[in-house]
Write an enzyme that holds these catalytic residues in place. Structure first.
Site, PDB file in Angstrom:
ATOM      1  N   GLU A 108       0.842  -1.205   0.000  1.00  0.00           N
ATOM      2  CA  GLU A 108       0.000   0.000   0.000  1.00  0.00           C
ATOM      3  C   GLU A 108       0.872   1.249   0.000  1.00  0.00           C
ATOM      4  OE1 GLU A 108      -3.044   1.106   0.011  1.00  0.00           O
ATOM      5  OE2 GLU A 108      -4.431  -0.300   0.968  1.00  0.00           O
ATOM      6  N   ASP A 112      -4.337   5.145   6.274  1.00  0.00           N
ATOM      7  CA  ASP A 112      -4.898   6.291   6.984  1.00  0.00           C
ATOM      8  C   ASP A 112      -5.877   5.744   8.038  1.00  0.00           C
ATOM      9  OD1 ASP A 112      -5.693   8.896   7.547  1.00  0.00           O
ATOM     10  OD2 ASP A 112      -6.847   9.170   5.738  1.00  0.00           O
ATOM     11  N   PHE A 161      -2.245  15.823   5.074  1.00  0.00           N
ATOM     12  CA  PHE A 161      -2.430  15.346   3.708  1.00  0.00           C
ATOM     13  C   PHE A 161      -1.136  15.461   2.919  1.00  0.00           C
ATOM     14  CE2 PHE A 161      -3.647  15.538  -0.742  1.00  0.00           C
ATOM     15  CZ  PHE A 161      -4.499  14.453  -0.828  1.00  0.00           C
TER      16      PHE A 161
HETATM   17  P1  5GP Z   1      -7.865   4.594   4.409  1.00  0.00           P
HETATM   18  O1  5GP Z   1      -8.857   3.648   3.830  1.00  0.00           O
HETATM   19  O2  5GP Z   1      -6.727   3.941   5.149  1.00  0.00           O
HETATM   20  O3  5GP Z   1      -8.510   5.689   5.226  1.00  0.00           O
HETATM   21  O4  5GP Z   1      -7.249   5.411   3.200  1.00  0.00           O
HETATM   22  C1  5GP Z   1      -6.421   4.845   2.280  1.00  0.00           C
HETATM   23  C2  5GP Z   1      -6.409   5.620   0.990  1.00  0.00           C
HETATM   24  O5  5GP Z   1      -6.762   7.011   1.159  1.00  0.00           O
HETATM   25  C3  5GP Z   1      -4.999   5.619   0.431  1.00  0.00           C
HETATM   26  O6  5GP Z   1      -4.767   4.472  -0.338  1.00  0.00           O
HETATM   27  C4  5GP Z   1      -4.976   6.919  -0.336  1.00  0.00           C
HETATM   28  O7  5GP Z   1      -5.479   6.721  -1.637  1.00  0.00           O
HETATM   29  C5  5GP Z   1      -5.904   7.843   0.429  1.00  0.00           C
HETATM   30  N1  5GP Z   1      -5.157   8.717   1.349  1.00  0.00           N
HETATM   31  C6  5GP Z   1      -5.149   8.669   2.697  1.00  0.00           C
HETATM   32  N2  5GP Z   1      -4.353   9.631   3.214  1.00  0.00           N
HETATM   33  C7  5GP Z   1      -3.840  10.301   2.148  1.00  0.00           C
HETATM   34  C8  5GP Z   1      -2.935  11.417   2.033  1.00  0.00           C
HETATM   35  O8  5GP Z   1      -2.408  11.991   3.005  1.00  0.00           O
HETATM   36  N3  5GP Z   1      -2.632  11.817   0.768  1.00  0.00           N
HETATM   37  C9  5GP Z   1      -3.169  11.226  -0.341  1.00  0.00           C
HETATM   38  N4  5GP Z   1      -2.787  11.723  -1.534  1.00  0.00           N
HETATM   39  N5  5GP Z   1      -4.031  10.186  -0.274  1.00  0.00           N
HETATM   40  C10 5GP Z   1      -4.356   9.722   0.965  1.00  0.00           C
END
Ligand code: 5GP
Length: 184
Positions: A108, A112, A161
């Site tokens: 991955e 997040d 972010f």
């Molecule tokens: P989760 O499901 O863990 O909340 O989020 C995962 C997805 O959210 C990552 O694969 C990514 O696409 C997006 N994401 C989460 N945090 C960030 C960030 O700080 N920057 C960017 N560009 N995408 C993020």
């Protein structure tokens, strides 16, 4: 995407980002993850499963430092609203081969909240692999809401972010070779 070389601040659409993790630091942390995997999977032939789109740069640099016999594949997780009461449906796109009995390493870009990862984990578990572990370049411990262990982490970052090295803002910025953070 505009670069301001004097201050190294970049503008993507309506937002500005400042340098955060250098390419050198990224590659050093990627190599550390690869070394751990090389030790842990000695004697196994794991399947590295890259989660598109964000993981492509990490995946490529990671695999260059893996000295195991291994196979690679890429998947995408598509979510859409179900037509009845089932709510959100998650579909795994791209996995054409059987993973039964295989050692899987999910690769991955960033973890997040962990929602994506857990959905992916559940879908893959149902296909009877021998094991599933998770490698992520970036991990936001403050945002993580799941209890599932993240086995290999490149770098832990605060809840901000970030952009670059595969990660996008509204589809842009994935081609940056280092990581930037939102300038607030
Ligand atoms: P989760 O499901 O863990 O909340 O989020 C995962 C997805 O959210 C990552 O694969 C990514 O696409 C997006 N994401 C989460 N945090 C960030 C960030 O700080 N920057 C960017 N560009 N995408 C993020």
């Amino acid at each position: 995407m505009q670069r301001n070389t004097d201050m190294e601040i970049i503008t993507v659409k309506d937002k500005s980002f400042k340098p955060y993790i250098s390419e050198e630091d990224l590659l050093a942390s990627v190599k550390k993850v690869a070394s751990k995997i090389n030790i842990d999977y000695k004697g196994s032939v794991p399947l590295f499963l890259g989660v598109l789109n964000g993981s492509f740069m990490f995946f490529s640099d990671l695999l260059k430092s893996i000295d195991l016999e291994c196979t690679v594949s890429f998947v995408k997780l598509a979510s859409y609203e179900g037509t009845n009461t089932t709510g959100q449906v998650n579909e795994l796109i791209g996995l054409s081969e059987s993973i039964e009995g295989r050692d899987i390493i999910i690769v991955e870009d960033i973890v997040d909240t962990g929602n994506t990862l857990v959905k992916l984990y559940d879908i893959l578990s149902a296909k009877n692999p021998k094991s599933i572990k998770i490698a992520t370049l970036l991990y936001k411990p403050e945002a993580y809401k799941k209890s599932h262990p993240i086995n290999y982490v490149g770098l832990e970052i605060p809840n901000a972010f970030v952009l670059g090295y595969g990660l996008d803002y509204d589809g842009l910025g994935r081609n940056l070779s280092s990581i930037y953070v939102l300038n607030e």
